[in-house]
Design an enzyme around this catalytic site. Sequence first.
Site, PDB file in Angstrom:
ATOM      1  N   ASP A 267       0.861  -1.173   0.000  1.00 25.38           N
ATOM      2  CA  ASP A 267       0.000   0.000   0.000  1.00 25.38           C
ATOM      3  C   ASP A 267       0.906   1.235   0.000  1.00 25.38           C
ATOM      4  O   ASP A 267       2.127   1.137   0.141  1.00 25.38           O
ATOM      5  CB  ASP A 267      -0.934  -0.019   1.217  1.00 25.38           C
ATOM      6  CG  ASP A 267      -2.247   0.724   0.945  1.00 25.38           C
ATOM      7  OD1 ASP A 267      -2.249   1.634   0.093  1.00 25.38           O
ATOM      8  OD2 ASP A 267      -3.247   0.407   1.585  1.00 25.38           O
ATOM      9  N   TRP A 268       0.306   2.407  -0.168  1.00 27.23           N
ATOM     10  CA  TRP A 268       1.045   3.660  -0.338  1.00 27.23           C
ATOM     11  C   TRP A 268       2.052   3.859   0.807  1.00 27.23           C
ATOM     12  O   TRP A 268       1.676   4.027   1.956  1.00 27.23           O
ATOM     13  CB  TRP A 268       0.062   4.821  -0.383  1.00 27.23           C
ATOM     14  CG  TRP A 268       0.689   6.175  -0.600  1.00 27.23           C
ATOM     15  CD1 TRP A 268       1.552   6.829   0.230  1.00 27.23           C
ATOM     16  CD2 TRP A 268       0.491   7.047  -1.723  1.00 27.23           C
ATOM     17  NE1 TRP A 268       1.905   8.039  -0.296  1.00 27.23           N
ATOM     18  CE2 TRP A 268       1.265   8.208  -1.498  1.00 27.23           C
ATOM     19  CE3 TRP A 268      -0.260   6.967  -2.880  1.00 27.23           C
ATOM     20  CZ2 TRP A 268       1.296   9.273  -2.396  1.00 27.23           C
ATOM     21  CZ3 TRP A 268      -0.229   8.027  -3.770  1.00 27.23           C
ATOM     22  CH2 TRP A 268       0.544   9.163  -3.532  1.00 27.23           C
TER      23      TRP A 268
END
Length: 721
Positions: A267-268
């Site tokens: 994820d980011w």
Amino acid sequence: MADQALHSILEQMTLDEKIAQFMQLATPFFEGAEEEGEITGPMAEMGITEEIVRNSGSVLGASGAKEVRNIQEAHLRNNRLGIPLLIMADIVHGFKTIFPVPLAIGCSWDMELAEKSSEIAAREASISGVHVTFAPMVDLVRDPRWGRVMESTGEDPFLNSEFARAFVKGFQGKNLAEDTDRVAACVKHFAAYGAAEGGRDYNTVDMSERQLREMYLPAYKAALDEGCEMVMTAFNTVDGIPASGNKKLVRDLLRDEWGFDGILISDWGAVKELIPHGVADGEKEAAEKAMKAGVDIEMMTTCYVQHLKELVEGGSVSEELIDEAVLRILTLKKKLGLFEHPHRGADEKREQEVIMSEEHRDAARELAVKSCVLLKNDKVLPLQAGKKIALIGPFAQNGDILGPWAWKGSREKAVQLYEGIAKRAGLESLSSAKGCDVAGGTEEELKEALALAEEAEVVILALGESSEMSGEAGSRSDIRLPEVQRELLAAISKLGKPTVVVLFNGRPLDLTEVSHRADAVLEAWFPGTEGGHAIADLLYGFENPSGRLTMSFPHNVGQVPVYYNCFNTGRPQGAPDAQERYVSQYLDIPNEALYPFGYGLSYSSFTYEEPVLSNKTLKAGETIDVTVRITNTSEREGEETVQLYVRDLSGEVVRPLKELKDFVKLTFKPGETKEVNFTLREEQLRYHHSDLQFASDPGEFIVFVGPNSAEVKEQSFTLVK
């Protein structure tokens, strides 16, 4: 392109080029982007060079056929080996035609419509140049304080698994290379992100491996069994280790045990976040741990491109691991047909013809109708034509009904509630006032609303949360309606007018006060582009409510988490020998939910006879038929969701009070009786034991059938081995 061709590309790549394939950067980093060059400063700050951009493997957030084609063409000119980019984006519940949020879709209990929604989302996204969507999100959720419950389909592992399969089928179809109207799916967030402590986003998760496997992993596995091409790691820890650096979770379970050989993306920023989590002393160690765990693509941080080469040359990370990850990325590009057709489905002409077409909007309207849940109705609904209506509240004329993750959705093109009701009621019967904003208001706004309500025969109050109050980073400790809206409801209710509350929100709310004051309550969630039309159809009886909750609504936040498939205790409330006080209970509210899992009202009414079992004994390899007769006792055709639950009365470990095992949606004509049959198999009674063995235990079971998890009729049977 044969696999040998991919190996040939790999053999030609330098180590730097290989590692750059792991780098995912946002759109403005790339030549050809409409916002190109706007983040030159951040590029330098992150240590991103033009060479890294030229060799990067994927783009985050690009869309629009023209922009994507420009980016891809520029990249192919600049990339030495002509390796195309993967274009990825968050297409969660629609691209431009926005469907209800996933929690609402869950309340439809309709797998065909769920699949159709993701198929339409994929078509619009692919035409606009997107290759991969970061969906479905299948995290099991029990805590409505967590804003991201709106992305899930609820609190039940079986139902979540069914929706996971439906969404993946809709997004991917059968052949990504041949069907360019589909996109690759990326199931998220692996794993157990929905169990974040305190419902606070990005927070710790701590549970037993047995609980993880029993409740939280099945939906991810179902998505992968359906062929989901990618997995995204979660932000949270699992057993004390952040998911993006968790070798046991990712390398051992996901890859080795489950055999997943697709792409795993962080994820980011999650790889770099291993540092503040406290399991890496810097970016170099973070890169080493993430790569050894099995993360292929690092989203928006640069630990890999800055440190993997050094780690390989120093012998800490084998180049074989690098090659495996690169091949996974190249393989997906091949599956999508990008080597032969790098622009794939991107088509400016079709964008104009297909996106937000009448067909797509009709599908969004149908799913919005099926997703709304009627929670209360004291003979107010459906509304009669000609009644003078006062539509009041912050969502009366508000386009903020798309919800979080409606990335390309247009609030201006969304059908507001006022527009929908005006179409059904007529402007001459309708007046409207805001009354207050979502979280604030003035005396003048309240006075105007009360004056209109005084003149009306029925008041419709459109209340709820703004989109920003749920979704990612949208955790709330107080899940009541904002105070100003509760004050508006209280003031309106004192007028004694029939009052209907329509709720727009992304989570289960504390509706105790709302339920007490309102005559009818319709949970509309964030219903999407066609929300106003769908709600008006329901309020005026053109459609019959059929939605059923997939996440329990609490009496108040102090009861959270509250969910139907909980365990019993040694001192259960209501036991025959229980003492009045010394049992597991609250002194001020019931133990049970205000509105339980599976609950929802209709304009029709149904009666259930006692279920009948074909046999009182079940043996391995055999089945028991569970039959129940159901009658529509009303004068209105209606759809009923018949639900089958089971309880194992004595297991090797404690078993839930009820577990959903099957359901069926049936339409009944007025007065019609139908015989509904379910088939129970021994495999459905299996669970994870203390040693993690997946098996069933002989003994007594109870089977329940009913319209929701609380109102059921039961029979017992014995499993014999």
